[in-house]
Write an enzyme that holds these catalytic residues in place. Structure first.
Site, PDB file in Angstrom:
ATOM      1  CE1 TYR A  56      -4.567  -1.939   0.123  1.00 46.94           C
ATOM      2  CE2 TYR A  56      -2.923  -3.527   1.875  1.00 46.94           C
ATOM      3  CZ  TYR A  56      -4.189  -2.151   0.891  1.00 46.94           C
ATOM      4  OH  TYR A  56      -4.980  -3.874   0.711  1.00 46.94           O
ATOM      5  CD  GLU A  57      -0.481   6.819  -2.379  1.00 48.05           C
ATOM      6  OE1 GLU A  57       0.406   7.911  -2.640  1.00 48.05           O
ATOM      7  OE2 GLU A  57      -1.139   6.720  -2.987  1.00 48.05           O
ATOM      8  CB  SER A  58       0.192   4.650   3.945  1.00 48.81           C
ATOM      9  OG  SER A  58       0.045   2.726   4.018  1.00 48.81           O
ATOM     10  CG  MET A  87       5.726   8.230   2.101  1.00 47.97           C
ATOM     11  SD  MET A  87       5.109   7.348   1.378  1.00 47.97           S
ATOM     12  CE  MET A  87       4.586   6.264   2.600  1.00 47.97           C
ATOM     13  N   GLY A 136       0.074   8.648  -5.672  1.00 45.65           N
ATOM     14  CA  GLY A 136       0.633   6.960  -5.872  1.00 45.65           C
ATOM     15  C   GLY A 136       1.026   6.917  -7.562  1.00 45.65           C
TER      16      GLY A 136
END
Length: 259
Positions: A56-58, A87, A136
């Site tokens: 996931y983008e987190s 990140m 993203g």
């Protein structure tokens, strides 16, 4: 649609999630957006891709949530995850390092080359609708080996001859601007009417499958460009009772994303 014997009619969200989940068979790592991509990835883990790692983008890698996250920052994603990275590590090492097999995205608009719009509908200077934007998705499009897209609506406005705004350029557009992405861009699009596909750079999306009861002519009429079809357009198998039970009872019993 009755779902192959299911007592409860199959919704559009369920059909899209099931068909999209089947496309993940044989894939190892998937970068999943929130919403229908999350449903499809979780269902695939329980069916066709038990060893799949969901990212996931987190920064959560190898997520095993006890229930569906409502946002990418939902704490439920962290519990049981294989790793949580920063990140810079996620985008600089995991994505740009070529470790993602499939980027799974949603969009408001898509064109024949697989470019996506998730920013605005209408004139960008005076839009009729403002959308969440890229997140993203640009990095996912550029660095995942391939990209799947799930679209709730299949209309000439959403499958547009020209995007109102290009949020996420595919490799064809990127190459024209002198940028060489790692991946081949969008290869599968699952919609309420069927499945579109392309091989990669230089190819247009074409119709490869329709859902039961849908005709090729219907899909073409709902597409904003002159859509080509495969020589033999398949018909998708309807969701099985087992797939629906897993989706409704195990994946999303609280109806976070199922409608």
């Amino acid at each position: 649609m009755d779902g192959g014997g299911s007592a409860v009619p199959v919704t559009s969200s369920e059909l899209l999630s099931v068909v999209a989940s089947r496309e993940l068979a044989g894939r190892r790592t998937v970068f999943a957006g929130i919403g229908l991509p999350t449903l499809a990835a979780e269902l695939a883990r329980l069916t066709v891709a038990p060893g799949i790692d969901v990212v996931y983008e987190s920064g959560v890698c190898g997520a095993h949530p006890s229930h569906l996250p409502e946002t990418i920052a939902d704490a439920v994603l962290i519990t049981g995850a294989e790793a949580v990275v920063s990140m810079p590590a996620l985008f600089g090492s995991v994505l740009q390092g070529g470790h993602i097999d499939v980027g799974f995205l949603g969009a408001a608009q898509i064109d024949r080359w697989g470019n996506l719009n998730t920013s605005v509908i209408g004139d960008p200077c005076r839009p009729s609708v403002r959308l969440p934007g890229s997140g993203g998705a640009v990095e996912v499009m550029a660095n995942a080996r391939e990209v799947f897209v799930v679209m709730r609506r299949h209309t000439p406005r959403s499958f547009a001859a020209a995007l109102d705004f290009c949020t996420t350029p595919g490799p064809d557009r990127a190459l024209a601007d002198g940028i060489r992405p790692l991946g081949v861009g969008v290869t599968r699009v699952v919609t309420e009417l069927g499945v579109l596909a392309r091989e990669g750079v230089g190819d247009e999306l074409r119709l490869v499958a329709v859902h039961p009861g849908v005709t090729v002519e219907q899909v073409r009429a709902a597409t904003g460009w002159e859509l080509e079809a495969a020589d033999r357009v398949a018909t998708t198998a309807p969701p099985t009772p087992a797939e629906l039970r897993l989706l409704r009872d195990d994946v999303d019993p609280n109806r976070v994303y199922l409608r």
